[in-house]
Design a protein around this motif. Structure first.
Motif, PDB file in Angstrom:
ATOM      1  N   VAL A  60       1.100  -1.085   0.088  1.00 48.00           N
ATOM      2  CA  VAL A  60      -0.118  -0.019  -0.059  1.00 48.00           C
ATOM      3  C   VAL A  60       1.005   1.315   0.016  1.00 48.00           C
ATOM      4  CG1 VAL A  60      -1.750   1.346   1.238  1.00 48.00           C
ATOM      5  CG2 VAL A  60      -1.888  -1.249   1.203  1.00 48.00           C
ATOM      6  N   GLY A  61       0.665   2.202  -0.910  1.00 48.68           N
ATOM      7  CA  GLY A  61       1.416   3.322  -0.904  1.00 48.68           C
ATOM      8  C   GLY A  61       0.532   4.559  -0.465  1.00 48.68           C
ATOM      9  N   LEU A  62       1.397   5.410   0.364  1.00 44.12           N
ATOM     10  CA  LEU A  62       0.871   6.562   1.081  1.00 44.12           C
ATOM     11  C   LEU A  62       1.157   7.833   0.056  1.00 44.12           C
ATOM     12  CD1 LEU A  62       1.214   5.521   4.503  1.00 44.12           C
ATOM     13  CD2 LEU A  62      -0.518   5.175   3.230  1.00 44.12           C
ATOM     14  N   VAL A  63       0.232   8.428  -0.296  1.00 40.31           N
ATOM     15  CA  VAL A  63       0.485   9.678  -0.983  1.00 40.31           C
ATOM     16  C   VAL A  63       0.577  10.680  -0.005  1.00 40.31           C
ATOM     17  CG1 VAL A  63      -0.503  11.315  -2.834  1.00 40.31           C
ATOM     18  CG2 VAL A  63      -0.971   8.960  -3.129  1.00 40.31           C
ATOM     19  N   ASP A  64       1.837  11.871  -0.445  1.00 44.71           N
ATOM     20  CA  ASP A  64       2.087  12.965   0.264  1.00 44.71           C
ATOM     21  C   ASP A  64       2.354  12.573   1.848  1.00 44.71           C
ATOM     22  OD1 ASP A  64       1.779  14.606  -1.780  1.00 44.71           O
ATOM     23  OD2 ASP A  64      -0.504  14.999  -1.273  1.00 44.71           O
ATOM     24  N   ALA A  65       3.362  11.518   2.080  1.00 41.43           N
ATOM     25  CA  ALA A  65       3.662  11.076   3.257  1.00 41.43           C
ATOM     26  C   ALA A  65       5.008  10.880   3.379  1.00 41.43           C
ATOM     27  CB  ALA A  65       3.215   9.449   3.501  1.00 41.43           C
ATOM     28  N   ALA A  66       5.518  12.131   3.276  1.00 39.20           N
ATOM     29  CA  ALA A  66       7.005  12.374   3.243  1.00 39.20           C
ATOM     30  C   ALA A  66       7.671  11.912   4.726  1.00 39.20           C
ATOM     31  CB  ALA A  66       7.605  13.771   2.927  1.00 39.20           C
ATOM     32  N   SER A  67       6.907  12.430   5.961  1.00 40.14           N
ATOM     33  CA  SER A  67       7.408  11.705   7.089  1.00 40.14           C
ATOM     34  C   SER A  67       7.872  10.171   7.383  1.00 40.14           C
ATOM     35  CB  SER A  67       6.371  12.266   8.181  1.00 40.14           C
ATOM     36  OG  SER A  67       5.299  11.281   7.956  1.00 40.14           O
ATOM     37  N   TYR A  68       7.350   9.563   6.473  1.00 39.47           N
ATOM     38  CA  TYR A  68       7.543   8.232   6.342  1.00 39.47           C
ATOM     39  C   TYR A  68       9.252   7.951   5.929  1.00 39.47           C
ATOM     40  CZ  TYR A  68       2.898   6.529   7.940  1.00 39.47           C
ATOM     41  OH  TYR A  68       1.887   6.136   8.623  1.00 39.47           O
ATOM     42  N   SER A  69       9.473   8.768   5.584  1.00 46.71           N
ATOM     43  CA  SER A  69      11.066   8.660   4.818  1.00 46.71           C
ATOM     44  C   SER A  69      12.134   8.487   5.798  1.00 46.71           C
ATOM     45  CB  SER A  69      11.595   9.955   3.829  1.00 46.71           C
ATOM     46  OG  SER A  69      11.724  10.901   4.767  1.00 46.71           O
ATOM     47  N   GLU A  70      11.743   8.610   6.980  1.00 49.64           N
ATOM     48  CA  GLU A  70      12.375   8.415   8.292  1.00 49.64           C
ATOM     49  C   GLU A  70      12.327   6.903   9.074  1.00 49.64           C
ATOM     50  OE1 GLU A  70      15.109  10.187   8.809  1.00 49.64           O
ATOM     51  OE2 GLU A  70      14.616  11.333   7.077  1.00 49.64           O
ATOM     52  N   VAL A  71      11.092   6.356   8.467  1.00 50.22           N
ATOM     53  CA  VAL A  71      10.722   5.197   9.058  1.00 50.22           C
ATOM     54  C   VAL A  71      11.318   3.834   8.718  1.00 50.22           C
ATOM     55  CG1 VAL A  71       9.105   3.742   9.929  1.00 50.22           C
ATOM     56  CG2 VAL A  71       8.455   6.295   9.537  1.00 50.22           C
ATOM     57  N   LYS A  72      11.829   2.898   9.506  1.00 49.45           N
ATOM     58  CA  LYS A  72      12.540   1.872   9.040  1.00 49.45           C
ATOM     59  C   LYS A  72      11.807   1.158   8.046  1.00 49.45           C
ATOM     60  CE  LYS A  72      15.114  -2.205  10.758  1.00 49.45           C
ATOM     61  NZ  LYS A  72      15.519  -2.725  11.885  1.00 49.45           N
ATOM     62  N   GLY A  73      12.279   0.703   6.822  1.00 45.56           N
ATOM     63  CA  GLY A  73      11.605  -0.161   5.986  1.00 45.56           C
ATOM     64  C   GLY A  73      10.898   0.618   4.993  1.00 45.56           C
ATOM     65  N   TYR A  74      10.786   1.886   4.961  1.00 46.03           N
ATOM     66  CA  TYR A  74       9.899   2.659   4.079  1.00 46.03           C
ATOM     67  C   TYR A  74      10.800   3.428   3.002  1.00 46.03           C
ATOM     68  CZ  TYR A  74       5.551   1.955   6.413  1.00 46.03           C
ATOM     69  OH  TYR A  74       4.614   1.570   6.995  1.00 46.03           O
ATOM     70  N   VAL A  75      10.444   3.456   1.752  1.00 45.94           N
ATOM     71  CA  VAL A  75      11.093   4.423   0.786  1.00 45.94           C
ATOM     72  C   VAL A  75       9.911   5.311   0.517  1.00 45.94           C
ATOM     73  CG1 VAL A  75      12.727   2.754   0.167  1.00 45.94           C
ATOM     74  CG2 VAL A  75      10.666   2.748  -0.884  1.00 45.94           C
ATOM     75  N   VAL A  76      10.333   6.463  -0.080  1.00 42.72           N
ATOM     76  CA  VAL A  76       9.651   7.453  -0.702  1.00 42.72           C
ATOM     77  C   VAL A  76      10.041   7.740  -2.136  1.00 42.72           C
ATOM     78  CG1 VAL A  76       8.687   9.602  -0.709  1.00 42.72           C
ATOM     79  CG2 VAL A  76       8.929   8.610   1.543  1.00 42.72           C
ATOM     80  N   ARG A  77       9.119   7.457  -3.043  1.00 39.27           N
ATOM     81  CA  ARG A  77       9.566   7.779  -4.522  1.00 39.27           C
ATOM     82  C   ARG A  77       8.304   8.500  -5.113  1.00 39.27           C
ATOM     83  NH1 ARG A  77      11.264   1.979  -4.325  1.00 39.27           N
ATOM     84  NH2 ARG A  77      13.527   2.003  -4.231  1.00 39.27           N
ATOM     85  N   ASN A  78       8.354   9.477  -5.758  1.00 39.00           N
ATOM     86  CA  ASN A  78       7.668  10.244  -6.496  1.00 39.00           C
ATOM     87  C   ASN A  78       6.216  10.572  -5.362  1.00 39.00           C
ATOM     88  OD1 ASN A  78       8.927   9.983  -8.963  1.00 39.00           O
ATOM     89  ND2 ASN A  78       8.010   8.026  -9.313  1.00 39.00           N
TER      90      ASN A  78
END
Length: 364
Positions: A60-78
Motif C-alpha cells: 500500500v502506497g501513501l500519497v504525500d507521506a514524506a514523514s515516512y521517509s525516516e521510518v525503518k523499512g519505508y522508501v519514498v518515490r515520487n
C-alpha cells in the motif's frame, strides 16, 4: 492511498492507543509510577512514538507521506511512501527460520448485542476495572445488573466465573461501606442454570447464595439489547444504573486472514493433541481453540496451561520426527472469591468437588 484517507486511519489508530500512551507520558513527566502500565512500557521495546505510528502494510502506497521517509523499512518515490520490497525480502531468513507455530493469542468477545456500549465488560482490561471502580464510587444508589452469555455456536466459549466474583464482591463491598441497602443487585443470564459447567451442586450453591444475599435473578431469557439505564430480554426488561456483562467468545479477527480451519463458533479447530487439523506444525491452546472433550471444558488459564504442556511436547516430537501422542487432562479448577471468603470448585471427568465458602480460599 490518498492523504485524506490515510490521515483518518492514522487518527483512528492514535485515538485507540492514546488511552494508554497519554496517561503513561503524563505520569512520566510528573515522575509518578504505575505498577502495571509502566511494566508494559519497559518490558516491551516499542516506544510511545512508535506505537502511535500507523502502518498500512506491504503493498500500500501513501500519497504525500514524506514523514515516512525516516521510518525503518519505508522508501519514498515520487511523493509516495511504501514499505520497500527490499526490506520485506530482508526479513525472509527470519520468516523461513520459523519451523512451527503455537497459537495462544486468547479469544475475542462477541460485541454484536445492540447497545452493548452501555455495558462494561470486566475482562477487557485494567481500564474496564477502573471504570467499574469509579462508577461504583459515584453511585449513591440504584440498580446494578451483572450477567454473562455464551457463544451459541460454541458452548465452551464462555467466561462466567468472574461475573459471580463481581456480583458477590460488589455485594460484600457495599455492605462494608454501609451502602448495600441503597442498591438492588440483579443477576441475569439466558440459562436457567447459570454456571452449569461448574457442576449441578455449584449452580444450586450459587443461586442459594444470591438468595441469601438478597440478589434478584432474571434467568432463562434470551438477551435482546441494552439501552441507557436498561437491560432488555425476551422475558422482560429492568432498569439498571450500572451494567456489567461478559459476552460469549469467538476467534480473533486475524483468523479471517488465514485458511486455518474454524469451528462453527469461530475458534480454531483443534484435535485431542492441540494440533490444528490439516496442518503439519501448527498448534493452538487456550481461548483460541475449539477442542474435543466434555461440554463443560473451561476457558480458563489452568486449562490453557494443561493444553500448552501437551502442545509443547507434541511440537517438540513433531520437529524430531517422533509420533505426537501427548494429550491433555480436562480439569476445571477455580476459586469464586467474594472479598472475604472463597468457594473452591474442582471438576474432572471423574469427580466434581465443591467446598463451602472459606476465608482460607480468599487468601489462596
Amino acid at each position: 492511498m490518498q492523504q485524506a484517507e490515510w490521515a483518518d486511519l492514522t487518527a483512528a489508530h492514535q485515538a485507540r492507543v492514546d488511552q494508554w500512551i497519554q496517561p503513561h507520558l503524563a505520569r512520566r513527566r510528573a515522575h509518578q509510577k504505575h505498577p502495571v502500565h509502566d511494566f508494559l512500557f519497559t518490558y516491551y521495546s516499542h516506544s510511545p512514538s512508535a506505537l502511535r505510528r500507523w502502518h498500512p502494510g506491504f503493498g500500500v502506497g501513501l500519497v504525500d507521506a514524506a514523514s515516512y521517509s525516516e521510518v525503518k523499512g519505508y522508501v519514498v518515490r515520487n511523493g509516495v511512501a511504501r514499505v520497500s520490497a527490499e526490506y520485506v525480502e530482508a526479513q525472509r531468513p527470519l520468516i523461513e527460520s520459523i519451523n512451527a507455530l503455537l497459537i495462544a493469542t486468547g479469544g475475542r468477545f462477541i460485541k454484536k448485542l445492540p447497545g452493548i456500549e452501555h455495558a462494561i465488560t470486566p475482562c477487557e482490561g485494567i481500564a474496564a476495572a477502573e471504570q467499574i471502580r469509579d462508577r461504583l464510587r459515584a453511585l449513591q444508589g440504584g440498580t446494578i445488573a451483572v450477567g454473562f452469555a455464551a457463544n451459541p455456536q460454541e458452548p465452551q466459549a464462555v467466561r462466567g466465573g468472574p461475573m459471580f466474583e463481581f456480583l458477590f464482591g460488589i455485594d460484600t463491598q457495599l455492605r462494608r461501606e454501609g451502602r448495600r441497602d441503597r442498591f438492588e443487585l440483579v443477576f441475569f443470564n439466558p440459562s436457567t442454570e447459570p454456571g452449569n459447567r461448574l457442576g449441578p451442586a455449584t449452580v444450586r450453591h450459587l443461586l442459594a447464595e444470591m438468595a441469601r444475599r438478597g440478589i434478584r435473578t432474571h434467568l432463562g431469557h434470551k438477551m435482546q439489547r441494552f439501552e441507557p439505564g436498561k437491560v432488555v430480554t425476551e422475558g422482560g426488561e429492568f432498569a439498571a444504573d450500572l451494567i456489567l456483562f461478559m459476552p460469549g467468545m469467538t476467534g480473533n479477527a486475524w483468523f479471517d486472514q488465514t485458511d486455518l480451519p474454524r469451528s462453527p463458533g469461530g475458534l480454531l479447530q483443534a484435535d485431542a493433541h492441540c494440533r490444528v487439523p490439516g496442518t503439519e506444525h501448527v498448534w493452538v491452546v487456550g481461548d483460541s481453540g475449539s477442542f474435543p472433550g466434555p461440554d463443560w471444558m473451561p476457558k480458563q488459564a489452568h486449562m490453557a496451561d494443561l493444553q500448552a504442556a501437551a502442545a509443547a511436547q507434541n511440537l517438540i516430537d513433531s520437529l524430531a520426527g517422533r509420533p505426537q501422542t501427548t494429550g491433555f487432562k480436562v480439569e476445571l479448577a477455580c476459586i469464586i472469591d467474594a472479598l472475604g471468603t472463597g468457594t473452591l470448585v474442582w471438576r474432572t471427568e471423574q469427580r466434581n468437588l465443591l467446598l463451602p465458602p472459606l476465608r482460607l480460599m480468599h487468601w489462596a
